[in-house]
Enzyme design. Structure first.
Site, PDB file in Angstrom:
ATOM      1  N   HIS A  59      22.793  21.129 -26.840  1.00 20.81           N
ATOM      2  CA  HIS A  59      23.208  20.634 -25.194  1.00 20.81           C
ATOM      3  C   HIS A  59      22.749  18.838 -25.648  1.00 20.81           C
ATOM      4  CE1 HIS A  59      25.364  19.519 -21.402  1.00 20.81           C
ATOM      5  NE2 HIS A  59      25.166  18.839 -22.661  1.00 20.81           N
ATOM      6  N   HIS A  61      24.661  14.913 -27.118  1.00 23.69           N
ATOM      7  CA  HIS A  61      25.816  14.749 -27.818  1.00 23.69           C
ATOM      8  C   HIS A  61      25.495  13.672 -29.031  1.00 23.69           C
ATOM      9  CE1 HIS A  61      28.180  15.510 -24.053  1.00 23.69           C
ATOM     10  NE2 HIS A  61      26.607  16.053 -23.610  1.00 23.69           N
ATOM     11  N   ALA A 142      29.211  12.290 -15.662  1.00 18.92           N
ATOM     12  CA  ALA A 142      29.249  10.703 -16.810  1.00 18.92           C
ATOM     13  C   ALA A 142      31.261  11.301 -17.658  1.00 18.92           C
ATOM     14  CB  ALA A 142      28.640  10.755 -17.404  1.00 18.92           C
ATOM     15  N   ALA A 221      24.415  18.427 -12.305  1.00 18.51           N
ATOM     16  CA  ALA A 221      26.098  18.258 -11.860  1.00 18.51           C
ATOM     17  C   ALA A 221      26.294  19.991 -11.581  1.00 18.51           C
ATOM     18  CB  ALA A 221      26.378  17.894 -12.972  1.00 18.51           C
ATOM     19  N   ARG A 228      19.503  28.916   2.460  1.00 19.07           N
ATOM     20  CA  ARG A 228      20.637  29.771   2.925  1.00 19.07           C
ATOM     21  C   ARG A 228      21.953  29.712   2.413  1.00 19.07           C
ATOM     22  NH1 ARG A 228      19.557  26.903   7.907  1.00 19.07           N
ATOM     23  NH2 ARG A 228      18.323  28.103   9.640  1.00 19.07           N
ATOM     24  N   GLY A 250      11.975  13.774 -18.125  1.00 19.09           N
ATOM     25  CA  GLY A 250      11.391  13.213 -16.763  1.00 19.09           C
ATOM     26  C   GLY A 250      12.008  12.541 -15.900  1.00 19.09           C
ATOM     27  N   ASP A 275      20.718  16.815 -24.046  1.00 18.82           N
ATOM     28  CA  ASP A 275      21.192  16.338 -23.494  1.00 18.82           C
ATOM     29  C   ASP A 275      21.472  14.738 -24.019  1.00 18.82           C
ATOM     30  OD1 ASP A 275      23.770  15.549 -22.711  1.00 18.82           O
ATOM     31  OD2 ASP A 275      23.236  15.695 -20.488  1.00 18.82           O
ATOM     32  N   GLY A 310      23.845  10.847 -19.957  1.00 20.07           N
ATOM     33  CA  GLY A 310      22.732  12.149 -20.713  1.00 20.07           C
ATOM     34  C   GLY A 310      21.316  11.129 -21.060  1.00 20.07           C
TER      35      GLY A 310
END
Length: 377
Positions: A59, A61, A142, A221, A228, A250, A275, A310
């Site tokens: 994962h 881009h 994003a 996201a 609960r 981080g 990412d 990202g």
């Protein structure tokens, strides 16, 4: 090639003083460190180093000023070169929520690249992660909200054909119309990851029951894990065999939350991802992601409204950060090697130092985990 005098990360996911033999890009032998053998080929002295499998990022881009969504063979090649230089030897880059015709071009470029790969000095393209367009407008992050669409098994089949069967993972919001049926129809051939979603526990459990088995960048996201309302995270915890990605840069996730993720899911199910976007390996400045302007300063990449866009942290640095956060080295290596390969059915060839596997091997300094060498031949 004979690699000797190092501590080898074995298929038992522990370090042992061993020697590794490779030939024509394949691991052919794992020998005791004191074994006496006659060998006339290249000998690598790995003294002071850990000998670990090449990393796998399922994962990300882009990097080095290029985005996978540029949809060109040249861009993929530049991305693969940078990833290799960082110790990532197999890649499954991600798309964004874009118009159908753009996604078509991206997938065709990936399929074209895979037909004539340049393996020397480049990470191997082993798949594509379709992150969008089948996500929730409530948790688009994003990604462009106006381009989100309802899941379609028919469209996914067409895209898979365009990609030459390279689509290995699809991020999907299970609560949107058609998502569960899409998962149910295609989960035998494509892995589905729940993410960019506002779903609750019950909806996530239903999706996992339909065949999904993955969580996209856990914590980000999605609804929070509440005592609960345990949400997607709780559903993943309760469902055996569900993998959970985590961005350990981080910035996206706190140290405590990283440690909690490993405690919840165990080191067999956590996957470290970068990412990363095109600004990775580049100076501060203005870049783009999915057609949106991104401002980068230090290790933060944000849209104009402050939304994280990202990361700019390579996967190897995510691994090092995980260790600094208190994750055992063995667990961090599993999460960046064999776990991502298992999660997209590529563990037959990659992710372990084992006889018969691809000879994707890194040497890491035992003091600071800095990268000393990458071998794939």
């Amino acid at each position: 090639m004979l690699i000797k005098n190092g501590l080898v990360f074995t298929e038992k996911c522990q370090f042992e003083p061993l020697s590794v033999l490779t030939e024509s890009g394949v691991i052919t032998g794992i020998l005791p460190a004191d074994a006496m053998i006659k060998y006339g080929g290249e000998v690598v002295d790995a003294s002071g180093c850990y000998v670990v499998p090449g990393l796998t990022d399922i994962h990300f881009h882009g990097c080095a000023g290029h985005d996978f969504c540029e949809a060109t063979v040249e861009a993929i090649g530049q991305i693969a070169e940078f990833e290799y230089s960082q110790g990532v030897t197999t890649i499954c880059p991600a798309t964004m929520t874009l118009p159908d015709e753009d996604i078509d071009e991206i997938l065709r470029a990936a399929g074209e690249y895979s037909k004539n790969p340049v393996d020397d000095g480049r990470a191997k393209l082993i798949g594509v992660h379709l992150e969008g367009p089948f996500i929730s407008p409530e948790k688009c992050g994003a990604q462009k909200k106006e381009l989100i669409q309802l899941p379609s098994a028919e469209k996914l089949r067409a895209w898979q054909s365009a990609a030459g069967n390279l689509i290995k993972l699809v991020t999907i919001a299970p609560e949107v119309d058609g998502a569960i049926e899409c998962i149910r129809q295609l989960s035998e051939s494509i892995r589905f990851s729940l993410g960019h979603t506002a779903c609750g526990y019950d909806s996530a459990v239903e999706a996992f029951g339909a065949g999904a088995d993955h969580i996209t960048h856990m914590y980000n996201a999605m609804q929070p894990f509440n005592h609960r309302a345990p949400s997607l995270i709780g559903a993943g915890f309760d469902t055996e065999g569900v993998f959970a990605e985590i961005i350990c840069d981080g910035v996206h996730v706190s140290e405590t939350a990283v440690r909690a993720a490993f405690a919840l899911f165990g080191d067999d199910r956590i996957i470290l991802i970068s990412d990363s976007m095109e600004a990775t390996g580049m100076p501060d400045g203005e870049y783009q992601l999915g057609g949106q302007r991104v401002s980068v300063k230090g290790n933060r990449a944000v849209l104009s409204d402050g939304t994280l866009a990202g990361s700019v942290t390579p996967l190897a640095d995510c691994l090092r950060k995980a260790v600094k956060m208190g994750i055992p080295l063995e667990s961090a290596i599993k999460a960046a090697t064999i776990n991502p390969c298992r999660s997209i059915d590529e563990d037959k060839n990659y992710g372990r130092i084992s006889v018969g596997k691809a000879a994707h091997i890194l040497l890491l300094d035992r003091e600071d985990l800095s990268l000393k060498a990458v071998y794939t031949q």
